[in-house]
Write a protein that holds these residues in place. Sequence first.
Motif, PDB file in Angstrom:
ATOM      1  N   THR A  98       3.432 -20.242 -14.596  1.00  0.00           N
ATOM      2  CA  THR A  98       4.581 -20.948 -15.212  1.00  0.00           C
ATOM      3  C   THR A  98       5.666 -20.522 -13.708  1.00  0.00           C
ATOM      4  O   THR A  98       6.287 -21.997 -13.967  1.00  0.00           O
ATOM      5  CB  THR A  98       4.932 -19.496 -16.076  1.00  0.00           C
ATOM      6  OG1 THR A  98       4.183 -18.484 -16.758  1.00  0.00           O
ATOM      7  CG2 THR A  98       6.398 -20.174 -16.783  1.00  0.00           C
TER       8      THR A  98
ATOM      9  N   SER B 123       7.450 -24.443 -13.181  1.00  0.00           N
ATOM     10  CA  SER B 123       8.542 -24.474 -13.811  1.00  0.00           C
ATOM     11  C   SER B 123       9.547 -24.720 -12.525  1.00  0.00           C
ATOM     12  O   SER B 123      10.547 -24.777 -12.867  1.00  0.00           O
ATOM     13  CB  SER B 123       8.894 -23.353 -14.785  1.00  0.00           C
ATOM     14  OG  SER B 123       9.123 -22.117 -13.944  1.00  0.00           O
TER      15      SER B 123
ATOM     16  N   GLY C  95      12.326 -18.639 -20.936  1.00  0.00           N
ATOM     17  CA  GLY C  95      12.365 -19.669 -19.976  1.00  0.00           C
ATOM     18  C   GLY C  95      13.263 -21.090 -20.843  1.00  0.00           C
ATOM     19  O   GLY C  95      14.694 -22.008 -20.173  1.00  0.00           O
TER      20      GLY C  95
END
Lengths: 283, 495, 398
Positions: B98, B102, C22
């Motif tokens: 992640t 990201s 997120g």
Amino acid sequence: MASYKRTQQLSNGVVYAILSIMSVVWLIPIAWLILRSFQAEKGAWITTVLPQGYTVSNYVRLFTETTQFNYPRWFGNTLMVAVFTCVIATLLVLMISYTFSRLRFKSRKAFMNVGLILNMFPGFMTMIAVYHILKAIGLYQSHISLILVYSTTASLSYFIAKGFFDTIPKAMDEAATIDGATRSQIFWRITLPISKPIVIYTALTSFLAPWVDFIFASVIMKDNYDKYTLAVGLYRMLERENIYEYFTRFCAGAVLVSIPITLLFIFFQRYYVEGVTGGSTKG
Amino acid sequence: MKEFDRHKMGPFRLFIHQVMQFILHLPKNIVRLIVSIGKALKKFAVFCWRGFVSFLSIFIKGDIITKISYPIMGFGCMLRGQLAKGLLYLGAEIGFITFITSFGWNYLKDIGTLGVNPESEYIDEITGIIMYRPADNSMLILLYSVFTLVVILAFIAIWVMSIHASYRAEINKKQNIRLVPFRQEVRSLLDERYHATLLTGPTVMVFAFVIIPLLFMILIAFTNYDANHQPPGNLFTWVGFQNFRDVFGENLTKSQTFFYLLKWDFVWAVSATFLNYILGMVLALMINKKGIKGKKVWRTIFVITIAVPQFVSLLLMSRLFGDSGPVNIILQNLGFNTVPFLTDGKTARVMVILINLWVGIPYTMLITSGILMNIPAELYESAKIDGAGVVKTFMKITLPYVLFVTTPYLITQFVGNFNNFNVIYLLTQGDPKSVWLYQAGETDLLVTWLYKLTVQYQDYNLASVIGILVFLVSAAMSLIVYNYSAAAKREEEFQ
Amino acid sequence: MRKVLLVLLMASLLATTVFAAGQAEQPAEAVKLKVWGSNEDQALLKEMVEAFKVANPGKTYVIEYGVVGEPDAKTRYLEDPEAAADVFAFANDQLKDLVSAGALYELSGQFKDSVLKEHGEGSVGSATLNGKLYAFPMTADNGYFLYYDKSVIDAESLKSLDGILAAAQKAGKKVFMDLSNGWYIASFFLGAGGNLGIDANGKQVTDFNNANGIAAGEAIKAFAAHPAFLTGDDAVLTGGMGTVIAAGVSGTWNAKAMKEKLGANYGAAKLPTFTLAGKQVQMSSFAGYKLVGVNKLTKYPVDALSLAAWLTNEANQLKRFQVRGLGPSNSAVASSPEVLATPELAALAQQGAYAVSQNDVLGNYWSPAEAFGALMEAKDYSKSIKEQLDAMVAQIVQ
């Protein structure tokens, strides 16, 4: 024997004279600071050596005129940061130095040397990068970031405490191990209680750091006056646009900061000495 | 404490002997230092290579489950009864992926160029005003790339660990050895592996707030990040060793300034350290002299000056000695000429050393007086019987004893003074400025010059070159002295 | 098999939590802006912003205030542009560095038109670089002139530096000027006709070491060596005016303190003439302005520009003059009788005729110029004026 006594008296007289002169020289700046904190006229520069009039309003206004320069609040901020830094840094330093002093493991020497080297870097060289890292993890303009950074910096100066632990006989640990104590238990229950001087020394130095640092704190806090620590706030009073109005209040604020620090120092100076000399003296 | 046998040697001979020993051994010690750094690097390389080999060989030797553990971390552990451990590994992997997708990769992909897109502008149709598309931010690209690289390295370490764990689980299962329960592994962190527990927190913090910024700072030295290449409006990029070449001769003013300040920095560090040391010790001796009353009071008077924060006391000092400050007013009233204490280059240099005595003597006094009280009285008595005078006793007994105990302190002081930002910056800000120096003044130390270069002149690349050089000098000094001096040998002495 | 399923389940659970966390929040309706102003300006600034909110009822503004004075704006901005204010005031000598760092939002459309319409050439010029307008002029008072004690210096002595020095010396008082400061010391070199400009490559060029420059250097040397000369920072001027100082060079930011110290004897005038190689020459100065700029990284450019325009419009310039005594840049306000009757602003306007724009001064100029001044103040004549000026110029033009 009489002549010996006389030379003794004479030499003591000389020493007294030198000590008195030195004391005066050393105290003049302090006295000047205190006098100017009571100065009635405004301005950083006066045409005479001593102020013309005296007042306590500089002190009073530190606590009453708080819209912009919020002295009481800064005092609270600094105290809070100092207390947390003190606790965290002391724990870190003790943990690290105990590990290096007592536990033997792979790459111990390497760790120690790396720590030593890192401590040689002047801290503010990396300030800008530290600031951006703190910002990236969402600690922008927060007291937590100050606490974290002060504690990290303090933890790199482990070698004084390590020197102290080195002086504690290893036999104590061995005896405890035979009794079935884990290393954790040895650390908390045996080593720490007899390490009072170094605990106090570490706590004292890490407690004082937030009171005197003005560069790093100003990099972190920038334009946020409410979050300032005392050192940054007082330093701001000396900026070109403020110095005329605020110089006397700066002096008053500085006197007030110095009082607790002085008391701490006088109270704990014995431990301070033991700390710096790494436990080689039991003063 | 065999050092004390040496006090039979003559006082001056002893001191000169020690100094000579240090200087004579210096080249040897530097070589030893370099060799040991080389050895450490080699050890590290071997360690990495072994890790890589076993990483490959486990893949070949392991069964299908272990093989699956390569892409899916912790798989083997989970299937073989170490669920919690396996989940931790899997969590680490998910977190890492992640993070990279990201965040990390967005920056890392540009590290070769540090960004190529300059800012662009267009007219907004509705309001009729200019709008901007921001440029790539070279600084953030560099900083976050360094951060990402560190995370990747840490992840690789965890990955290798997870595979070893999976393989160990496989072997243990085959040989029917009972697995170490997770709880017991955790418990070992309080005993056999207690060092791991104690060091993990500090290590993470040191990485975040010291090592990553440091790597970033070092890399800046190889870029053209200065006032004309300032993000976010402008891009900066790699320039190789250009900045180092500038400092070592190619740019005359910069290199002149560097060597001029380096010389002064040494003069300052030596005089500040040793004057403070000697005079502070003399003060301590006076206070501790037999028959002097009020020892506590005297000591407290000097301790007070330590307690006033430096940014207060030194700012006051600079005002006291200003061109129209009280000292000059008094001089004038007495009919003397005023003295440009801090505004004439040479006078200012002498003044900062003198004012630093005000700062430093109380510290040394405080520290040495504790030690002085500790000197065994028998030593003095035997000296008295031998008929030694005050000076002789001092040189023969006091000085060696104190020197012995405070060697580490002295070294820290020396390096600290070499980088003494506070005293110089608060007293003079490096002024008076000089027309022969690049953005620096007569009393500037390398650190204060560095600070001004970044904060006032945005010459980040030059500042970082200086930072690296300052660091090399300080680190070399301390490593040599620490590792090959009594302080290091003392380590095991008591244990 | 059940174990494998369990593992997969756990993994997907973990993944969804990570991704859910997120997800970004929806942007709020309110327009968030941060404004910087100096410490003394805070109260007035808040008042003006409140009025701005009232004047724009269609939008919700959340305004955050930061205390950053005009002299520090550039430094603070460059520390972290993203965290800097959306709207901030700065001194016009920072324009060049701010523009080259990509800090400022170019004014266009209606904003540009109104600035051009309402301001004089000097003000607009101070906010313009390479033909582009980068900020809203706020005050035109960031220059320097002479404060003097009317009881010591009469109108005749006031004309020349020599006259002022003689009058002050007679009264046993001093003449103050911070010569170890590139900003003030330039008044001699520029007065002597020196040039400080930028060449085609964008590098600083100067002729301060030609014959005229050396004569100016000699004049500085003579001034600094005069027994009535006094140097120091602002604190010295504000502390000593009236008691030990009879005249001093400074700017409007000290007007309040000067009035307090001098009372009825308060006087302000243009700078005097000085003796350049035997002739009397008018001292020059830097013309300084304070500008309000918009951060190029702002999320709400239109709102930020509108707020900056509001803070510098005619009504607010008048208010700033009335409340704080700051000299307006707006042509209409500047020419109002009220403004013209203020001594320090009148003096500044008079000096304006001899002032030089600071737009062509790069960062390299300041510290060598300061260094030369420091040498003169310390009376260090170990090298000739020419050698010292040569070294100074070499540092400036590198």
